[in-house]
Scaffold this motif. Structure first.
Motif, PDB file in Angstrom:
ATOM      1  N   UNK A  50      12.113 -10.126  22.112  1.00 51.76           N
ATOM      2  CA  UNK A  50      12.812 -11.080  21.243  1.00 51.76           C
ATOM      3  C   UNK A  50      12.686 -10.685  19.780  1.00 51.76           C
ATOM      4  N   UNK A  51      11.574 -10.029  19.415  1.00 46.46           N
ATOM      5  CA  UNK A  51      11.401  -9.580  18.031  1.00 46.46           C
ATOM      6  C   UNK A  51      12.469  -8.570  17.648  1.00 46.46           C
ATOM      7  N   UNK A  52      12.884  -7.745  18.617  1.00 51.51           N
ATOM      8  CA  UNK A  52      13.962  -6.790  18.363  1.00 51.51           C
ATOM      9  C   UNK A  52      15.279  -7.531  18.167  1.00 51.51           C
ATOM     10  N   UNK A 101      17.961  -7.306  15.004  1.00 49.82           N
ATOM     11  CA  UNK A 101      19.301  -6.744  15.194  1.00 49.82           C
ATOM     12  C   UNK A 101      20.392  -7.779  14.927  1.00 49.82           C
ATOM     13  N   UNK A 102      20.156  -9.035  15.303  1.00 53.43           N
ATOM     14  CA  UNK A 102      21.199 -10.067  15.177  1.00 53.43           C
ATOM     15  C   UNK A 102      21.680 -10.253  13.736  1.00 53.43           C
ATOM     16  N   UNK A 110      24.293  -5.737  23.486  1.00 46.31           N
ATOM     17  CA  UNK A 110      23.497  -5.251  24.620  1.00 46.31           C
ATOM     18  C   UNK A 110      22.095  -5.852  24.588  1.00 46.31           C
ATOM     19  N   UNK A 111      21.463  -5.845  23.415  1.00 46.00           N
ATOM     20  CA  UNK A 111      20.090  -6.343  23.296  1.00 46.00           C
ATOM     21  C   UNK A 111      20.006  -7.836  23.612  1.00 46.00           C
ATOM     22  N   UNK A 112      20.950  -8.609  23.090  1.00 45.56           N
ATOM     23  CA  UNK A 112      20.923 -10.059  23.324  1.00 45.56           C
ATOM     24  C   UNK A 112      21.200 -10.377  24.788  1.00 45.56           C
TER      25      UNK A 112
END
Length: 249
Positions: free
Chosen positions: A89-91, A95-96, A54-56
Motif C-alpha cells: 500500500x505504501x507503493x 504512485x497514485x 496495475x499497482x492499485x
C-alpha cells in the motif's frame, strides 16, 4: 454500538464477502465501461498512469485475497500476507498522486479535461488510505473492527470507478453537493450499505463509525477545496511546474 464483536466470527466473515462483492461491482462497472476511453485518450496517458492502474488493481486483488483467506479459515496465511499488503500500500499511495499530477499536468490545456483544483478530490482517497490503513492494523487483534476499517480503506480507492460509471450517462455537476455526490457518491453508497447491513443485525461498531466519518469528512473537505479560489490558483501553479520540470512520465 459495539467495540468488540458479540456475534459468531463465521457470520462476520460472510458479511465481509457481501461487502466485497458490492465493492467489486462498483469497480468493475465503472472502470470496465471506461476502459476503451482510457486506451484511446488524446494525448495518450503518461506511463506512470499505467503503473498506477496495475499497482492499485493488484493491491485491491490482494485485499480481496485476504478476505477470502479468512473466509476459508486460513487465518495464519492471512496475517502473513497482510503485512505484505500493508507494505505494498505504501507503493500505491506514492504512485497514485504522482500519476494524477502527471496526467493533469499533461492535460492542463486539453479542452474538457479536469481542472487543476480537482487534485483535492483526487488526493482525498489517498489521504484516507494513509489514515485508515494504520488504524486498521492497530485493530488487528479486534478482528471485527479490523475487518471493517480495512474494508473502508479499500473503499476509499473506489471513488474513481463510481465517477466514471456516472460520467458515462451524465456530465459533472457544477455545484458543491452535486460535485461531491458525482465524485464521492460511490464511497457514500458503500458506507451506507455497510452501516445499514450492520445496523439491521445489531453489529454497528464504534471503530467503523469513526472510520466512516473520516472517509466522508475528507471527501467533503476535498470538494470544498475544489471550489476555493486560492486552491485553484495554487494547483494550477503546481501543475505548470510539474510539466515545466519534465516530471510527466
Amino acid at each position: 454500538m459495539h467495540t468488540r464483536a458479540s456475534w459468531p466470527a463465521r457470520d462476520d466473515r460472510r458479511t465481509a464477502f457481501v461487502w466485497l462483492t458490492a465493492f467489486w461491482i462498483f469497480i468493475g462497472v465503472g472502470f470496465g465501461f471506461d476502459l476503451l476511453n482510457y486506451f484511446h485518450e488524446s494525448p495518450p496517458v503518461p506511463t506512470i498512469v499505467h503503473f498506477h492502474a496495475v499497482a492499485t488493481t493488484l493491491w485491491l486483488l490482494l485485499v480481496t485475497s485476504l478476505v477470502l483467506l479468512v473466509e476459508g479459515g486460513n487465518v495464519k496465511l492471512h496475517r502473513l500476507l497482510g503485512w505484505f499488503v500493508a507494505g505494498f500500500a505504501a507503493i500505491v499511495v506514492v504512485i497514485a498522486p504522482w500519476s494524477e499530477l502527471s496526467w493533469q499536468a499533461l492535460n492542463l490545456h486539453t479542452p474538457g479535461a479536469l481542472p487543476p483544483q480537482f487534485l483535492s478530490i483526487a488526493f482525498s482517497g489517498v489521504l484516507c488510505v494513509i489514515l485508515l490503513l494504520p488504524y486498521g492494523i492497530l485493530l488487528r487483534h479486534n478482528s471485527a473492527a479490523h475487518r471493517r476499517v480495512m474494508m473502508l480503506a479499500a473503499v476509499a480507492m473506489s471513488d474513481a470507478g463510481f465517477s466514471r460509471m456516472v460520467g458515462l450517462v451524465a456530465p459533472a455537476p457544477t455545484g458543491f453537493l452535486g460535485t461531491y455526490l458525482f465524485y464521492e457518491g460511490g464511497n457514500l453508497i458503500l458506507v451506507l450499505f455497510m452501516l445499514i447491513w450492520d445496523w439491521k443485525r445489531n453489529r454497528v461498531m464504534k471503530q467503523f463509525v469513526q472510520a466512516a466519518l473520516l472517509l466522508v469528512a475528507v471527501g467533503l473537505a476535498g470538494t470544498g477545496l475544489y471550489f476555493n479560489p486560492t486552491w485553484q490558483s495554487l494547483t494550477r501553479g503546481w501543475l505548470e511546474a510539474w510539466a515545466r520540470h519534465g516530471w510527466i512520465h
